[in-house]
Write an enzyme that holds these catalytic residues in place. Sequence first.
Site, PDB file in Angstrom:
ATOM      1  CG  ASP A  75       5.360   5.761 -13.972  1.00 36.73           C
ATOM      2  OD1 ASP A  75       4.898   4.914 -13.214  1.00 36.73           O
ATOM      3  OD2 ASP A  75       5.082   6.922 -13.888  1.00 36.73           O
ATOM      4  CB  ILE A  76       5.173  -0.198 -12.657  1.00 30.05           C
ATOM      5  CG1 ILE A  76       5.058   0.543 -11.535  1.00 30.05           C
ATOM      6  CG2 ILE A  76       6.473  -0.597 -12.945  1.00 30.05           C
ATOM      7  CD1 ILE A  76       5.090  -0.466 -10.256  1.00 30.05           C
ATOM      8  CG  ASN A 102      10.261  -3.536  -3.527  1.00 30.44           C
ATOM      9  OD1 ASN A 102      10.207  -3.802  -2.511  1.00 30.44           O
ATOM     10  ND2 ASN A 102      10.909  -2.586  -4.159  1.00 30.44           N
ATOM     11  CE1 TYR A 166       3.084   1.912   1.305  1.00 19.80           C
ATOM     12  CE2 TYR A 166       2.879   1.348   3.733  1.00 19.80           C
ATOM     13  CZ  TYR A 166       3.646   1.427   2.265  1.00 19.80           C
ATOM     14  OH  TYR A 166       4.696   0.513   2.309  1.00 19.80           O
ATOM     15  CE  LYS A 170       2.884  -1.472  -0.120  1.00 23.20           C
ATOM     16  NZ  LYS A 170       3.663  -2.025  -1.271  1.00 23.20           N
ATOM     17  CB  ILE A 199      13.007  -2.131   5.978  1.00 20.71           C
ATOM     18  CG1 ILE A 199      12.137  -3.264   6.471  1.00 20.71           C
ATOM     19  CG2 ILE A 199      14.116  -2.336   5.714  1.00 20.71           C
ATOM     20  CD1 ILE A 199      12.885  -4.056   7.334  1.00 20.71           C
TER      21      ILE A 199
END
Length: 265
Positions: A75-76, A102, A166, A170, A199
């Site tokens: 878990d980063i 990512n 969100y 970004k 995407i």
Amino acid sequence: MNTSDTTATPAAPVAPAGRRVVIVTGGGTGIGRATALAFAAEGAQVIAVGRRPEPLAKTAAAAEHPSRITPFVADITEEGAAEALAREALDTYGRLDVLVNNAGIVGGGALGTYTRSGVEAQLATNLVAPVLLTQAALPAFGTRGGVVVNISTSVGLRAWPGNAVYAASKAALELLTRSWAVELAPRGIRVVAVAPGAIDTPIGEHRGLTPDERTAVRNWQVAHTPLGRIGRPEEAAWAITRLAAPEASFVTGVVLPVDGGAVVA
């Protein structure tokens, strides 16, 4: 008798000559999986990072040479995760050449519906983790330099009602991209970003949308994409690998939209 210890210290493992070492966070699905596979197909050794072992195993199994992808379950957002990941690259391969930030999560919701935990979770994954991962990668890049690729979103600098946290995370990542590109240039480190549009990834499922809600979102996205379709993860991966390629050695500080023209429509 010579009593000195003459046992040689084992040499650190190294990647095969000419083979780059790449870390891809969020490597179990979507753009992360496609990116890990694309780098592996080029001959790189890839450390694919994610919270769940099963998707990472599927990523490695999908590679033509599965040994080129090393799953790393983490878990980063946890304390010490960034440093542990950098150590993994050095301990396993003796180097690091490319870091792809990512991993990301989408919370959604309009102002008035936010919770502290929901806001903090998005910022922890989308912004704080890339900061700490990039910082931890600097010693691993060494004197060779390296490349950091941040994954943003094509609407990060436009209004996005209902998804503003969100988008804000970004947009901040894009500012970091430009700032780090200047800051790290003297060390031979390039910093770039790819900003995908719509995407075909499971991010809607991860967000908890129902099938009908996901269909409605996709219909809206197609209607606002000049090329008239949803993009494929491999198309975003192409941009990531091209910006990270040695041939792009004079490119830094850019944010490349991969969105079918949505951001300019």
